[in-house]
Design a protein around this motif. Structure first.
Motif, mmCIF file in Angstrom:
data_model
loop_
_atom_site.group_PDB
_atom_site.id
_atom_site.type_symbol
_atom_site.label_atom_id
_atom_site.label_comp_id
_atom_site.label_asym_id
_atom_site.label_seq_id
_atom_site.Cartn_x
_atom_site.Cartn_y
_atom_site.Cartn_z
ATOM 1 N N VAL A 1 -7.594 3.882 0.788
ATOM 2 C CA VAL A 1 -6.500 2.782 1.758
ATOM 3 C C VAL A 1 -5.712 2.809 0.883
ATOM 4 O O VAL A 1 -5.105 3.466 -0.897
ATOM 5 C CB VAL A 1 -7.455 0.970 1.115
ATOM 6 C CG1 VAL A 1 -9.179 1.150 1.464
ATOM 7 C CG2 VAL A 1 -7.533 1.035 -1.116
ATOM 8 N N SER B 1 -3.055 0.901 -1.463
ATOM 9 C CA SER B 1 -2.973 -0.659 -2.114
ATOM 10 C C SER B 1 -2.767 -0.584 -3.475
ATOM 11 O O SER B 1 -2.591 0.650 -4.052
ATOM 12 C CB SER B 1 -4.427 -1.449 -2.149
ATOM 13 O OG SER B 1 -5.245 -2.694 -3.121
ATOM 14 N N ALA C 1 -7.442 -3.568 -5.140
ATOM 15 C CA ALA C 1 -8.410 -2.624 -4.178
ATOM 16 C C ALA C 1 -10.062 -3.073 -4.713
ATOM 17 O O ALA C 1 -10.334 -3.279 -4.309
ATOM 18 C CB ALA C 1 -8.152 -1.776 -3.978
ATOM 19 N N GLN D 1 -10.773 -6.792 -3.377
ATOM 20 C CA GLN D 1 -11.292 -6.944 -2.265
ATOM 21 C C GLN D 1 -12.635 -6.470 -2.571
ATOM 22 O O GLN D 1 -13.158 -7.176 -1.145
ATOM 23 C CB GLN D 1 -10.481 -5.914 -1.181
ATOM 24 C CG GLN D 1 -8.790 -6.590 -1.205
ATOM 25 C CD GLN D 1 -8.664 -7.593 -0.179
ATOM 26 O OE1 GLN D 1 -8.758 -8.807 -0.594
ATOM 27 N NE2 GLN D 1 -8.666 -7.089 1.170
ATOM 28 N N PHE E 1 -8.817 -3.726 4.662
ATOM 29 C CA PHE E 1 -7.766 -3.344 3.491
ATOM 30 C C PHE E 1 -6.326 -2.718 5.155
ATOM 31 O O PHE E 1 -6.932 -2.568 5.853
ATOM 32 C CB PHE E 1 -8.305 -1.734 3.551
ATOM 33 C CG PHE E 1 -9.085 -2.309 2.327
ATOM 34 C CD1 PHE E 1 -7.653 -2.413 0.775
ATOM 35 C CD2 PHE E 1 -10.564 -2.694 1.727
ATOM 36 C CE1 PHE E 1 -8.658 -2.558 -0.386
ATOM 37 C CE2 PHE E 1 -11.212 -2.591 0.370
ATOM 38 C CZ PHE E 1 -10.367 -3.069 -0.206
#
Length: 496
Positions: free
Chosen positions: A79, A81, A86, A89, A181
């Motif tokens: 991802v 981020s 992260a 999430q 994401f």
């Protein structure tokens, strides 16, 4: 699996491999399901030391990992981020019991990020378990027994990736996570001359080196063209963790060689230790990213020349080996160690520019950019450690010795190809009549030298040699020896 169940997360950084990855092994030894995570962090995407070639190599490495993970019905959650974002999430779906990663010896921005992440884990009751990376140890005050400990680590058992069924989050679970994401696009250009990332490709390079390419390793190590074949070329795979030093060390140790080959393999193995030695130095003295390790050289002032630096970056200095090396590096991401040292020496000594002004251009070009190698080496080549021999490379002497037929120079500076070999090495020696004979105009077809190398070489030598007697330089030299190298030198003396 229902929401808020406990999981482990393996946070992959510069350890993009499954085999001999202690972070993964430690996570799999627990009773919690494990997620493999890679974060393309904004702080690194925007960092001036990095470039597209690095991120493409990482993407190729992740694709290679995913291909290996298909057998286990899983993949990397990759991802874009910030790290804490992260993990926040992920915690919308699961409770994170522990995070596993390797100890990273990175840039100041990653050091500060790690401090922030430590606080994050503490505030969220998450254990963060870091593993030793390639024998580099955190928190050392000196190098007592460092060699012995490093060799013990290199000879210890390799971690084998053998997950049990359902130990790794499956595709369906990861796809649920991906829905919240910005998932990284792992596509990369297909046709480039850069080495491709991934353990699979890394082992192809390593295996061909051990099978046959090592036979001329020491003979060609300093030759800019021949070294492209006879050196291992695995440095990017070590820098980004596709291969561990321990894997490579043990592979070299297993190799059955004749007496002639043993010398080459021994030299190769010594460079594995050399690599860890410099990263350990940077781990113990991270201020080297911005300032000379020897504080006595902080008073050294150099006048910045934008035109000199531009010519150096573009390979238009008028010194053929310098220009060929820079152009080769920019286009392929690789030149051998001697050419790297010469580029740094030319910049800091002959052009008399601060090494700090070379850091980002070189780091962006080196496909194998490794902070722990990069900064200590730049300072050593700049002559600002106080403990290393002062080396001011003469590009003409080096080209005549290591590229006598000008094969490398002609390849990367094709505007010199039509000249006789002697003039390829030193085009500035041509008379007007000789230039007319070759239909070649110095200053138009190829630049005249941007500096007087003899004058500038003497200036650099005189200033730096005189500074060795400066009280602060001498005091710092003693401190550096005591902290970083004295036990190493004692060991080398004992081995003689």
């Amino acid at each position: 699996m229902s929401n808020r169940d406990y999981i482990n997360v393996v946070w992959l950084k510069r350890d993009l491999r499954l085999q001999d990855n202690e972070a993964i092994s430690n996570a799999l030894k627990t009773d919690k399901p494990t997620l493999l995570l890679y974060v393309f962090e904004h702080i690194l995407l925007n960092d001036e030391h990095y470039s597209t070639r690095h991120f493409n190599f990482i993407k190729e490495s992740i694709r290679d990992l995913n291909a290996q993970l298909e057998t286990y019905n899983t993949k990397i959650l990759a991802v874009v981020s910030d790290v804490t974002s992260a993990f926040n999430q992920i915690q919308e779906f699961y409770s994170i019991d522990a995070v596993f990663s390797h100890m990273e010896t990175g840039l100041l921005v990653t050091y500060n990020r790690d401090k922030e992440f430590t606080r994050y884990c503490r505030n969220n009751f998450i254990d963060w378990i870091e593993s030793e990376n390639n024998g580099v140890r955190r928190g050392l005050k000196n190098r007592d027994h460092w060699f012995e400990n490093w060799e013990t680590y290199m000879n210890s058992a390799i971690e084998v990736f053998e997950p049990n069924e359902n130990q790794l989050l499956d595709h369906k679970a990861i796809e649920s996570l991906e829905s919240v994401f910005k998932v990284a696009n792992l596509e990369t250009p297909a046709n480039t001359i850069f080495q491709k990332g991934g353990s699979s490709t890394g082992w192809k390079y390593a295996n061909t080196f051990f099978q046959s390419r090592h036979e001329n390793y020491m003979l060609n190590i300093s030759k800019p063209e021949a070294s492209r074949q006879s050196c291992s070329r695995i440095s990017p795979y070590i820098a980004w963790g596709n291969l561990s030093i321990r894997q490579v060390f043990q592979k070299a140790k297993e190799l059955k060689t004749n007496a002639k080959d043993k010398r080459h393999i021994a030299a190769f193995k010594s460079r594995l230790r050399w690599q860890a030695h410099f990263i350990q130095k940077f781990e113990m003295e991270h201020t080297m990213e911005e300032a000379s390790i020897n504080k006595g050289y902080h008073k050294l002032k150099k006048t910045i020349s934008e035109s000199y630096q531009k010519a150096w970056k573009e390979g238009l200095t008028g010194f053929p080996l310098v220009d060929a090396s820079m152009r080769c590096l920019v286009q392929t991401g690789y030149v051998n160690f001697r050419m790297r040292a010469m580029l740094a020496s030319f910049f800091t000594h002959i052009l008399w520019q601060p090494w700090q002004n070379a850091t980002t251009h070189l780091s962006q070009q080196f496909l194998d950019f490794e902070p722990g190698i990069h900064f200590p080496q730049l300072q050593m080549q700049a002559g600002e450690t106080g403990i290393n021999n002062l080396r001011i490379y003469n590009p003409t002497v080096n080209s005549l010795k290591y590229d006598p037929d000008a094969v490398f120079i002609k390849k990367w500076v094709p505007e010199l190809d039509k000249l006789d070999t002697l003039f390829v090495h030193e085009p500035y020696l041509m008379t007007e009549m000789e230039q007319a004979f070759y239909n070649f105009k110095l200053g138009e077809d190829y630049p005249e030298p941007i500096v007087d190398i003899k004058v500038n070489r003497k200036r650099a030598s005189d200033i730096l040699w005189n500074m060795k007697d400066d009280p602060v330089v001498r005091r710092e030299s003693f401190r550096i020896l005591k902290r970083h190298t004295i036990s190493e030198r004692n060991r080398l003396l004992k081995d003689q």
